[in-house]
Design an enzyme around this catalytic site. Structure first.
Site, mmCIF file in Angstrom:
data_model
loop_
_atom_site.group_PDB
_atom_site.id
_atom_site.type_symbol
_atom_site.label_atom_id
_atom_site.label_comp_id
_atom_site.label_asym_id
_atom_site.label_seq_id
_atom_site.Cartn_x
_atom_site.Cartn_y
_atom_site.Cartn_z
ATOM 1 N N ARG A 193 -7.196 -0.559 -11.660
ATOM 2 C CA ARG A 193 -7.948 -1.797 -11.507
ATOM 3 C C ARG A 193 -9.262 -1.614 -10.753
ATOM 4 N NH1 ARG A 193 -2.744 -3.129 -11.672
ATOM 5 N NH2 ARG A 193 -2.512 -2.827 -9.436
ATOM 6 N N GLU B 35 2.429 1.276 -2.065
ATOM 7 C CA GLU B 35 3.366 0.231 -1.624
ATOM 8 C C GLU B 35 4.641 0.317 -2.463
ATOM 9 O OE1 GLU B 35 1.888 -3.741 -2.168
ATOM 10 O OE2 GLU B 35 3.445 -4.638 -0.937
HETATM 11 P P1 AMP Z 1 -1.940 0.901 -1.167
HETATM 12 O O1 AMP Z 1 -2.133 2.367 -1.409
HETATM 13 O O2 AMP Z 1 -0.571 0.593 -0.636
HETATM 14 O O3 AMP Z 1 -3.047 0.322 -0.315
HETATM 15 O O4 AMP Z 1 -1.973 0.189 -2.593
HETATM 16 C C1 AMP Z 1 -3.167 -0.116 -3.188
HETATM 17 C C2 AMP Z 1 -3.122 0.047 -4.685
HETATM 18 O O5 AMP Z 1 -1.906 -0.395 -5.269
HETATM 19 C C3 AMP Z 1 -4.239 -0.745 -5.294
HETATM 20 O O6 AMP Z 1 -4.912 0.108 -6.198
HETATM 21 C C4 AMP Z 1 -3.574 -1.903 -5.988
HETATM 22 O O7 AMP Z 1 -4.054 -2.039 -7.287
HETATM 23 C C5 AMP Z 1 -2.080 -1.585 -5.998
HETATM 24 N N1 AMP Z 1 -1.266 -2.609 -5.328
HETATM 25 C C6 AMP Z 1 -0.494 -2.405 -4.222
HETATM 26 N N2 AMP Z 1 0.164 -3.494 -3.866
HETATM 27 C C7 AMP Z 1 -0.194 -4.456 -4.749
HETATM 28 C C8 AMP Z 1 0.150 -5.849 -4.895
HETATM 29 N N3 AMP Z 1 0.978 -6.462 -4.057
HETATM 30 N N4 AMP Z 1 -0.445 -6.524 -5.893
HETATM 31 C C9 AMP Z 1 -1.296 -5.921 -6.741
HETATM 32 N N5 AMP Z 1 -1.645 -4.619 -6.664
HETATM 33 C C10 AMP Z 1 -1.102 -3.881 -5.676
#
Ligand code: AMP
Length: 171
Positions: A59, A96
């Site tokens: 995205r 996540e």
């Molecule tokens: P993080 O590495 O945990 O900061 O996760 C960020 C990435 O995971 C981003 O590229 C988001 O597109 C995706 N992502 C993580 N959690 C979500 C969520 N709750 N909703 C949508 N996209 C998420």
């Protein structure tokens, strides 16, 4: 900002139980909301010396190239393992909801280049840290990070204290 918040849809238990997924597709199909999202991301970087924007699959690829176009700089893709065709640098990271490896082309960032990272969402910060490490391995300097959405309750910023971080919408 309510135009943006109103056009982000919460999808519970996607892609797995316990995750409240922030679905940006309603925002993307609304011309006014999409424009406001891109303009606000670009405004946060305006006036800074940025040589190139990095976007993170998937995205991040929606916003980063458009912001790069507005700022009149180039765009560099960071992709999931095995997608980039030439010599790559790799970094493992934790999401996540999972684990993965990100890659960048070794010749994508010039030594000393000032780089801004754009992604749709900051959750735990693992993706952003891995991307910053890739840029730094190539000799680039992470001058800014910009996110459309920040899930502040996951404290991703705590991992990013070395970098100037901005976000458009915070939950
Ligand atoms: P993080 O590495 O945990 O900061 O996760 C960020 C990435 O995971 C981003 O590229 C988001 O597109 C995706 N992502 C993580 N959690 C979500 C969520 N709750 N909703 C949508 N996209 C998420």
């Amino acid at each position: 900002m309510s135009l943006l918040k109103d056009s982000i849809r919460d999808v519970p238990d996607f892609p797995k139980k316990g995750i409240l997924f922030k679905d940006i597709t309603p925002l993307l199909k609304d011309g006014a909301a999409f424009r406001q999202a891109v303009d606000t991301l670009a405004e946060k970087l305006a006036g800074q010396k940025i040589d190139v924007l990095v976007g993170i699959e998937s995205r991040g690829f929606i916003f980063s190239p458009v912001v790069a176009y507005k700022l009149n700089v180039g765009f560099v893709p960071v992709r999931k393992k095995g997608k980039l065709p030439h010599h790559t640098e790799a970094e493992a990271y934790t999401l996540e909801y999972g684990e993965a490896v990100l890659e960048i082309h070794k010749d994508a960032i010039a030594r000393g280049a000032r780089v801004a990272i754009i992604d749709d969402l900051l959750a735990t910060g693992g993706t952003a840290v891995a991307t910053a490490k890739l840029i730094e391995k190539l000799g680039g300097q992470v001058a800014a990070m910009g996110f459309l959405i920040e899930l502040a309750f996951l404290n991703g910023r705590d991992k990013l204290t070395k970098y100037p971080v901005s976000s458009v919408i915070t939950y």
